[in-house]
Write a protein that holds these residues in place. Structure first.
Motif, PDB file in Angstrom:
ATOM      1  N   TRP A 165      14.453  29.512  34.245  1.00 17.48           N
ATOM      2  CA  TRP A 165      15.324  30.164  33.425  1.00 17.48           C
ATOM      3  C   TRP A 165      15.541  29.386  32.142  1.00 17.48           C
ATOM      4  CZ3 TRP A 165      20.212  31.031  37.231  1.00 17.48           C
ATOM      5  CH2 TRP A 165      19.706  32.338  38.238  1.00 17.48           C
ATOM      6  N   TYR A 166      15.927  29.930  30.965  1.00 20.47           N
ATOM      7  CA  TYR A 166      16.501  29.684  29.827  1.00 20.47           C
ATOM      8  C   TYR A 166      15.216  28.842  29.095  1.00 20.47           C
ATOM      9  CZ  TYR A 166      20.997  29.622  31.850  1.00 20.47           C
ATOM     10  OH  TYR A 166      21.810  29.943  32.805  1.00 20.47           O
ATOM     11  N   ASN A 167      14.038  28.830  29.736  1.00 18.15           N
ATOM     12  CA  ASN A 167      12.750  28.370  29.021  1.00 18.15           C
ATOM     13  C   ASN A 167      11.636  29.017  30.005  1.00 18.15           C
ATOM     14  OD1 ASN A 167      10.767  27.285  27.602  1.00 18.15           O
ATOM     15  ND2 ASN A 167      11.380  25.060  27.874  1.00 18.15           N
ATOM     16  N   PRO A 168      11.133  30.291  29.851  1.00 14.53           N
ATOM     17  CA  PRO A 168      10.322  30.953  30.801  1.00 14.53           C
ATOM     18  C   PRO A 168       8.866  30.240  30.616  1.00 14.53           C
ATOM     19  CG  PRO A 168      11.543  32.466  29.313  1.00 14.53           C
ATOM     20  CD  PRO A 168      11.867  31.212  29.064  1.00 14.53           C
ATOM     21  N   SER A 169       8.539  29.606  29.656  1.00 17.52           N
ATOM     22  CA  SER A 169       7.081  29.145  29.406  1.00 17.52           C
ATOM     23  C   SER A 169       7.132  27.773  29.582  1.00 17.52           C
ATOM     24  CB  SER A 169       6.395  29.524  28.148  1.00 17.52           C
ATOM     25  OG  SER A 169       7.513  29.180  27.201  1.00 17.52           O
ATOM     26  N   LEU A 170       8.288  27.230  29.957  1.00 19.25           N
ATOM     27  CA  LEU A 170       8.493  25.614  30.363  1.00 19.25           C
ATOM     28  C   LEU A 170       7.831  24.958  28.941  1.00 19.25           C
ATOM     29  CD1 LEU A 170       7.763  25.472  34.045  1.00 19.25           C
ATOM     30  CD2 LEU A 170       9.784  25.064  32.875  1.00 19.25           C
ATOM     31  N   GLU A 171       8.147  25.133  28.050  1.00 21.12           N
ATOM     32  CA  GLU A 171       7.647  24.333  26.640  1.00 21.12           C
ATOM     33  C   GLU A 171       8.729  23.191  26.504  1.00 21.12           C
ATOM     34  OE1 GLU A 171       6.290  26.530  23.051  1.00 21.12           O
ATOM     35  OE2 GLU A 171       6.494  28.547  24.161  1.00 21.12           O
ATOM     36  N   THR A 172       8.155  21.905  26.264  1.00 24.92           N
ATOM     37  CA  THR A 172       9.113  21.009  26.225  1.00 24.92           C
ATOM     38  C   THR A 172       9.814  20.919  24.887  1.00 24.92           C
ATOM     39  OG1 THR A 172       7.177  19.373  27.298  1.00 24.92           O
ATOM     40  CG2 THR A 172       8.747  18.385  25.775  1.00 24.92           C
ATOM     41  N   ARG A 173       9.102  21.529  23.764  1.00 22.90           N
ATOM     42  CA  ARG A 173       9.715  21.589  22.479  1.00 22.90           C
ATOM     43  C   ARG A 173      11.185  22.242  22.539  1.00 22.90           C
ATOM     44  NH1 ARG A 173       4.996  24.496  21.023  1.00 22.90           N
ATOM     45  NH2 ARG A 173       4.142  22.699  20.397  1.00 22.90           N
ATOM     46  N   TRP A 174      11.194  23.257  23.589  1.00 20.78           N
ATOM     47  CA  TRP A 174      12.269  24.030  23.634  1.00 20.78           C
ATOM     48  C   TRP A 174      13.469  23.116  24.308  1.00 20.78           C
ATOM     49  CZ3 TRP A 174      12.830  29.851  25.324  1.00 20.78           C
ATOM     50  CH2 TRP A 174      12.018  30.323  24.662  1.00 20.78           C
ATOM     51  N   TYR A 175      13.261  22.015  24.997  1.00 19.64           N
ATOM     52  CA  TYR A 175      14.283  21.144  25.232  1.00 19.64           C
ATOM     53  C   TYR A 175      14.492  19.999  24.243  1.00 19.64           C
ATOM     54  CZ  TYR A 175      16.077  16.927  27.618  1.00 19.64           C
ATOM     55  OH  TYR A 175      16.920  15.928  27.636  1.00 19.64           O
ATOM     56  N   MET A 176      13.317  19.566  23.712  1.00 17.87           N
ATOM     57  CA  MET A 176      13.368  18.474  22.649  1.00 17.87           C
ATOM     58  C   MET A 176      14.089  18.950  21.282  1.00 17.87           C
ATOM     59  SD  MET A 176      13.048  15.504  21.710  1.00 17.87           S
ATOM     60  CE  MET A 176      12.122  14.805  23.410  1.00 17.87           C
ATOM     61  N   ILE A 177      13.840  20.095  20.693  1.00 22.67           N
ATOM     62  CA  ILE A 177      14.028  20.323  19.370  1.00 22.67           C
ATOM     63  C   ILE A 177      15.606  20.560  19.199  1.00 22.67           C
ATOM     64  CG2 ILE A 177      13.969  21.735  17.251  1.00 22.67           C
ATOM     65  CD1 ILE A 177      11.547  19.976  17.909  1.00 22.67           C
ATOM     66  N   PRO A 178      16.142  21.397  20.338  1.00 18.62           N
ATOM     67  CA  PRO A 178      17.577  21.293  20.216  1.00 18.62           C
ATOM     68  C   PRO A 178      18.398  19.885  20.263  1.00 18.62           C
ATOM     69  CG  PRO A 178      16.689  23.219  21.288  1.00 18.62           C
ATOM     70  CD  PRO A 178      15.817  22.266  21.106  1.00 18.62           C
ATOM     71  N   SER A 179      17.984  19.051  20.972  1.00 24.24           N
ATOM     72  CA  SER A 179      18.383  17.648  21.275  1.00 24.24           C
ATOM     73  C   SER A 179      18.352  17.060  20.066  1.00 24.24           C
ATOM     74  CB  SER A 179      17.546  16.874  22.207  1.00 24.24           C
ATOM     75  OG  SER A 179      17.509  17.393  23.461  1.00 24.24           O
ATOM     76  N   LEU A 180      17.497  17.253  19.082  1.00 24.01           N
ATOM     77  CA  LEU A 180      17.333  16.492  17.772  1.00 24.01           C
ATOM     78  C   LEU A 180      18.267  16.972  16.814  1.00 24.01           C
ATOM     79  CD1 LEU A 180      13.540  16.544  16.914  1.00 24.01           C
ATOM     80  CD2 LEU A 180      14.932  14.734  17.965  1.00 24.01           C
ATOM     81  N   ILE A 181      19.139  18.125  17.061  1.00 26.36           N
ATOM     82  CA  ILE A 181      20.229  18.594  16.075  1.00 26.36           C
ATOM     83  C   ILE A 181      21.253  17.421  16.211  1.00 26.36           C
ATOM     84  CG2 ILE A 181      21.864  20.201  15.766  1.00 26.36           C
ATOM     85  CD1 ILE A 181      20.045  22.206  16.885  1.00 26.36           C
TER      86      ILE A 181
END
Length: 373
Positions: free
Chosen positions: A169-185
């Motif tokens: 859920w929320y990241n169907p392809s399980l790409e790490t950058r989907w987690y990391m980039i919003p964290s960098l904001i």
């Protein structure tokens, strides 16, 4: 009141000119957030430590109990809930109580006994993509071991075994950058905001203009506001830069409301500025301000959930994260960006940021006035 407003505007203008008049300063404020976004987006990864999961067992058979025992005994998976309804899955994943929900089909044992594939569904929280992907592979390994053991116990040589199906859920392809980039904001914004605010008064002291500022008509509160707002404006502009990189370069879909995201960022920056002004009031020069900032930044980052899940930390450190504004900023950006969370869902995080700002800003103002007298 009108004169006070114009004095603050003049001080804000002076602070912004001091930040941007040097080409090197402009370079430091603009380029590093973009470079860090690209580096973290392509290079960051995580290791698996502890996986909280929930179980939904529709079968309640000896086979399903045996499989669950293997999960619980693995030392990696920690069952935090046993669900009774499919509708409960949404609540546990949305609230980040679990990383995975394991769903065992109602005819699990019967299909195993018949030599047919027995379905085991794994629903993962894709917001923490690397950990979720690794956890899914661990479950597949455990399911394979279970199938081998089941065949040996029941004398089956050609049983199809357990068939694992996964969803994220929320990241169907399980790409790490989907987690990391919003964290960098939140992370990069805090780094720059904290350092800019911490060095604002120290820069005046080193340049010898702080005493001149004290003999002007500015009140201490006006000086505080004039020092805080420029750093917040720079922080918001850097957050916008990272947001644009996330959407235009990495093409990470934005699911939420920009208004709610920026409201959370403003509250976060208010808390960060309060800490920065506290450092600025203590530091005698820019070198001290930088040292104090780095001393605080490292614990803030390590205790934010950026590099390791907070649930994996010792209990005493989990309590310490409650006073870390970066923890709440990362949580807000993830929930707004990936989930499309509303104000009602984010109220605990926003109230925590308001509480931190309500403590740090008045205390910094008090310390600032005492240093002036």
């Amino acid at each position: 009141m009108r004169e006070s407003f114009f004095r603050i505007i003049a001080l804000i203008r002076k602070e912004l000119l001091a930040m941007f008049k040097d080409p090197k300063s402009r370079f430091v404020l603009v380029l590093p957030p973009i470079l860090q976004c690209l580096i973290f987006g392509y290079a960051a990864s995580y290791d698996l430590n502890n996986v909280p999961y929930a179980l939904l067992d529709h079968d309640h058979s000896a086979a399903s109990v045996e499989l669950v025992a293997k999960l619980d005994g693995s030392g990696i998976f920690s069952r935090v809930a046993t669900l009774q309804r499919t509708a409960d899955i949404n609540e546990y994943i949305n609230d980040a109580r679990v990383l995975l929900v394991v769903v065992i089909d109602e005819d699990f044992e019967r299909r195993l006994m018949a030599g047919m594939p027995a379905k085991l569904q794994v629903i993962a929280d894709g917001r923490n993509s690397n950990t979720a992907g690794t956890a899914q592979s661990y479950i597949s390994t455990i399911a394979t071991d279970f199938t081998t053991q089941w065949r040996a116990q029941n004398g089956q040589e050609t049983s199809s075994g357990v068939k694992v199906t996964t969803r994220a859920w929320y990241n169907p392809s399980l790409e790490t950058r989907w987690y990391m980039i919003p964290s960098l904001i939140g992370t990069i914004t805090m780094m720059m905001t904290l350092m800019l605010t911490a060095m604002s008064v120290a820069r005046e002291r080193e340049a010898g203009t702080f005493d001149q500022l004290l003999v002007t008509p500015f009140r201490p509160s006006e000086i505080m506001v004039g020092k805080a707002l420029p750093s917040m404006l720079v922080g918001l502009s850097q957050a916008t830069t990272i947001l644009l990189v996330a959407q235009l370069w990495f093409q990470i879909p934005f699911a939420g409301s920009y208004f709610i995201l920026y409201l959370g960022l403003v509250l976060f920056l208010a808390a960060a500025v309060g800490i920065g002004l506290f450092i600025s009031s203590l530091a005698g020069n820019m070198q001290q301000a930088m040292i104090y900032s780095f001393i605080l930044l490292m614990p803030f980052m390590l205790l934010s959930g950026l590099t390791a899940p907070i649930g994996n930390m010792p209990e005493i450190l989990q309590y310490l994260t409650l006073i870390n504004p970066l923890r709440y900023a990362i949580s807000i950006t993830h929930q707004v960006y990936l989930e499309g969370a509303g104000l009602s869902q984010l109220l605990p995080e926003m109230l925590a940021l308001v509480a931190i700002a309500a403590v740090t800003l008045p205390f910094s103002a008090w310390l600032f006035r005492n240093r002036l007298t």
